[in-house]
Design an enzyme around this catalytic site. Structure first.
Site, PDB file in Angstrom:
ATOM      1  N   ASP A 141       0.839  -1.200   0.000  1.00  0.00           N
ATOM      2  CA  ASP A 141       0.000   0.000   0.000  1.00  0.00           C
ATOM      3  C   ASP A 141       0.871   1.245   0.000  1.00  0.00           C
ATOM      4  O   ASP A 141       0.463   2.287   0.512  1.00  0.00           O
ATOM      5  CB  ASP A 141      -0.912  -0.026   1.230  1.00  0.00           C
ATOM      6  N   LYS A 144       2.905   3.290  -5.708  1.00  0.00           N
ATOM      7  CA  LYS A 144       2.316   2.267  -6.594  1.00  0.00           C
ATOM      8  C   LYS A 144       3.336   1.736  -7.600  1.00  0.00           C
ATOM      9  O   LYS A 144       3.273   0.582  -7.987  1.00  0.00           O
ATOM     10  CB  LYS A 144       1.085   2.843  -7.296  1.00  0.00           C
ATOM     11  N   ASP A 169      -3.151  -3.054  -2.552  1.00  0.00           N
ATOM     12  CA  ASP A 169      -4.215  -2.057  -2.600  1.00  0.00           C
ATOM     13  C   ASP A 169      -4.061  -1.200  -3.863  1.00  0.00           C
ATOM     14  O   ASP A 169      -2.973  -1.092  -4.435  1.00  0.00           O
ATOM     15  CB  ASP A 169      -4.143  -1.153  -1.355  1.00  0.00           C
ATOM     16  N   ASN A 170      -5.164  -0.576  -4.321  1.00  0.00           N
ATOM     17  CA  ASN A 170      -5.131   0.466  -5.357  1.00  0.00           C
ATOM     18  C   ASN A 170      -4.682   0.004  -6.734  1.00  0.00           C
ATOM     19  O   ASN A 170      -4.095   0.794  -7.487  1.00  0.00           O
ATOM     20  CB  ASN A 170      -4.217   1.631  -4.929  1.00  0.00           C
ATOM     21  N   GLU A 199     -11.549   3.980  -1.349  1.00  0.00           N
ATOM     22  CA  GLU A 199     -11.989   4.264   0.023  1.00  0.00           C
ATOM     23  C   GLU A 199     -12.896   5.497   0.112  1.00  0.00           C
ATOM     24  O   GLU A 199     -12.610   6.542  -0.449  1.00  0.00           O
ATOM     25  CB  GLU A 199     -10.782   4.436   0.966  1.00  0.00           C
TER      26      GLU A 199
END
Ligand SMILES: O=C(NCCCCCn1ccc2cnccc21)c1cc(-c2ccc(F)cc2)cc(O)c1O
Ligand SMILES: [Mg+2]
Length: 214
Positions: A141, A144, A169-170, A199
């Site tokens: 997380d 990226k 994540d993401n 989120e």
């Protein structure tokens, strides 16, 4: 100057959560970020997926890259068995300071080691510094574009074992295209995408779960 967003989030936890109650800390942060000011926690929608994947693995050793304010650290540590260890890496000292206080407020400080620095520097030191043989679970997380190089670094440092689960994540927003290409095309991983929302918003985002095959 005044307070920062993480400091305001900490105040909301101290005001609205019960000391030693991780669920109340999670709820206080989610309420604050949904109704007062957005922040880049994994959040409640993706958090439920994180919880279920984590419970499935029931890891003894966890690495989290990207602590931020400690929201996902609390989500993960609250579900870990006694004697298990979570190492979380945060680059930003101000974020780390808030995270330490939120983790302690939840009463989870004994399970969690928060390390300040960059993943590229710290991953090669995990064995010698923390006596880690392998990680059973890795939550990505952080930056990226670091997901892919850091996954290769974890492999090269012998920190993944057959069955280690990586959860990223993401992968849609902000996106981690290089990482998706890497884990989805590599014969060494079995990957699956869990569709969800960014989120506290209606935008699409999701988590990619990749099992290392050894
Ligand atoms: O950028 C994100 N996170 C990374 C923050 C910086 C990490 C720095 N860092 C920490 C440990 C560490 C170790 N080594 C090197 C660097 C390291 C992020 C962003 C969004 C987002 C933002 C705006 C928007 F419009 C939509 C989405 C949502 C998320 O959920 C995110 O996670
Ligand atoms: Mg994130």
């Amino acid at each position: 100057t005044g307070t920062s967003r993480p400091q305001r989030m900490l105040k909301a936890v101290q005001k609205n959560a019960t000391k030693g109650d991780p669920q109340s800390v999670i709820s206080a942060i989610d309420y604050y970020c949904r109704h007062k000011e957005w922040a880049m926690n994994v959040g409640d929608d993706k958090g439920l997926i994180l919880d279920s994947v984590l419970m499935e693995v029931n890891p003894s050793t966890v690495l989290e890259l990207g602590t931020y304010c400690g929201y996902s650290t609390v989500r993960i540590a609250r579900l870990m068995s006694p004697g298990s260890k979570l190492i979380t890496v945060e680059f930003n000292p101000a974020f780390a300071e808030v995270a330490r206080q939120i983790i302690a407020y939840a009463g989870l400080q004994d399970k969690v080691t928060l390390v300040e620095g960059s993943s590229g520097d710290l991953i090669p030191k995990m064995k010698e510094r923390f006596g880690i043989k392998y990680f059973d679970f890795v939550f990505l997380d952080h930056w990226k574009d670091s997901y892919a190089p850091d996954t290769k670094l974890l492999e090269d440092c012998g920190l993944l074992k057959k069955g280690t689960v990586l959860l990223a994540d993401n992968v849609i927003c902000p996106g981690a295209p290089e990482y998706l290409k890497y884990v989805r095309n590599s014969p060494r991983y079995e990957s699956r995408y869990y569709k969800s929302n960014l989120e506290y918003t209606k935008a699409e985002d999701g988590l990619e779960k990749s099992v290392f095959l050894g």
